[in-house]
Design a protein around this motif. Structure first.
Motif, PDB file in Angstrom:
ATOM      1  N   VAL A   1      39.521  43.882  48.296  1.00 29.57           N
ATOM      2  CA  VAL A   1      40.145  44.114  46.996  1.00 29.57           C
ATOM      3  C   VAL A   1      40.908  42.845  46.642  1.00 29.57           C
ATOM      4  CG1 VAL A   1      41.886  45.425  45.721  1.00 29.57           C
ATOM      5  CG2 VAL A   1      40.354  46.601  47.317  1.00 29.57           C
TER       6      VAL A   1
ATOM      7  N   GLY B   1      36.696  45.433  44.495  1.00 27.25           N
ATOM      8  CA  GLY B   1      37.829  45.926  43.725  1.00 27.25           C
ATOM      9  C   GLY B   1      38.716  44.786  43.278  1.00 27.25           C
ATOM     10  N   CYS B   2      39.514  45.069  42.256  1.00 30.73           N
ATOM     11  CA  CYS B   2      40.441  44.081  41.729  1.00 30.73           C
ATOM     12  C   CYS B   2      41.621  44.821  41.125  1.00 30.73           C
ATOM     13  CB  CYS B   2      39.749  43.218  40.676  1.00 30.73           C
ATOM     14  SG  CYS B   2      40.727  41.820  40.093  1.00 30.73           S
TER      15      CYS B   2
ATOM     16  N   ALA C   1      42.724  51.991  44.723  1.00 32.04           N
ATOM     17  CA  ALA C   1      41.689  50.968  44.903  1.00 32.04           C
ATOM     18  C   ALA C   1      41.256  50.886  46.369  1.00 32.04           C
ATOM     19  CB  ALA C   1      42.203  49.609  44.437  1.00 32.04           C
TER      20      ALA C   1
END
Length: 116
Positions: A69, A90-91, A104
């Motif tokens: 992430v 993911g971000c 997330a």
């Protein structure tokens, strides 16, 4: 992998996460990922030396099973594309960490994507 104190505390109080390491720069993040083989990595995009995106690419190529992430203060639309291109799933914006980081991490740990 580089986590500020508040983010580390947020993760440590979660019953389903264990912080197994931290890195102060991108090269160290790659080295620790290879040594520790975590399930999920929170990667700051602004790492000194080797930046977080380059470190993500290296980790993804060596350990494709590790989910990453990207954690960023940049504009999410731009960061999202860069994160995906680097191999992250993911971000999350640093400004939304309290609300979005745990969802997330849960999503990517189940091999789903999460882009807020």
């Amino acid at each position: 992998m580089a986590l500020c104190g508040a983010v580390r505390r947020l993760l440590e109080i979660q019953p389903f996460f264990k912080v197994c390491g931290e890195a102060s720069n991108g090269l160290e993040a790659v080295e620790k990922a290879v040594a520790l083989k975590p399930q999920v990595i929170v990667m700051d995009i602004n790492m000194p030396g080797v930046d977080g995106l380059k470190a993500t690419r290296r980790i993804h190529s060596e350990l494709p099973e590790v989910e990453i992430v990207i954690f960023t203060q940049h504009e999410l639309a731009q960061a999202r594309q860069a994160a995906e291109d680097a191999g992250a799933h993911g971000c999350v914006s640093k400004s939304e960490a309290a609300q979005r980081l745990i969802p997330a991490l849960q999503a990517v740990s189940q091999h789903r994507t999460y882009f807020s």
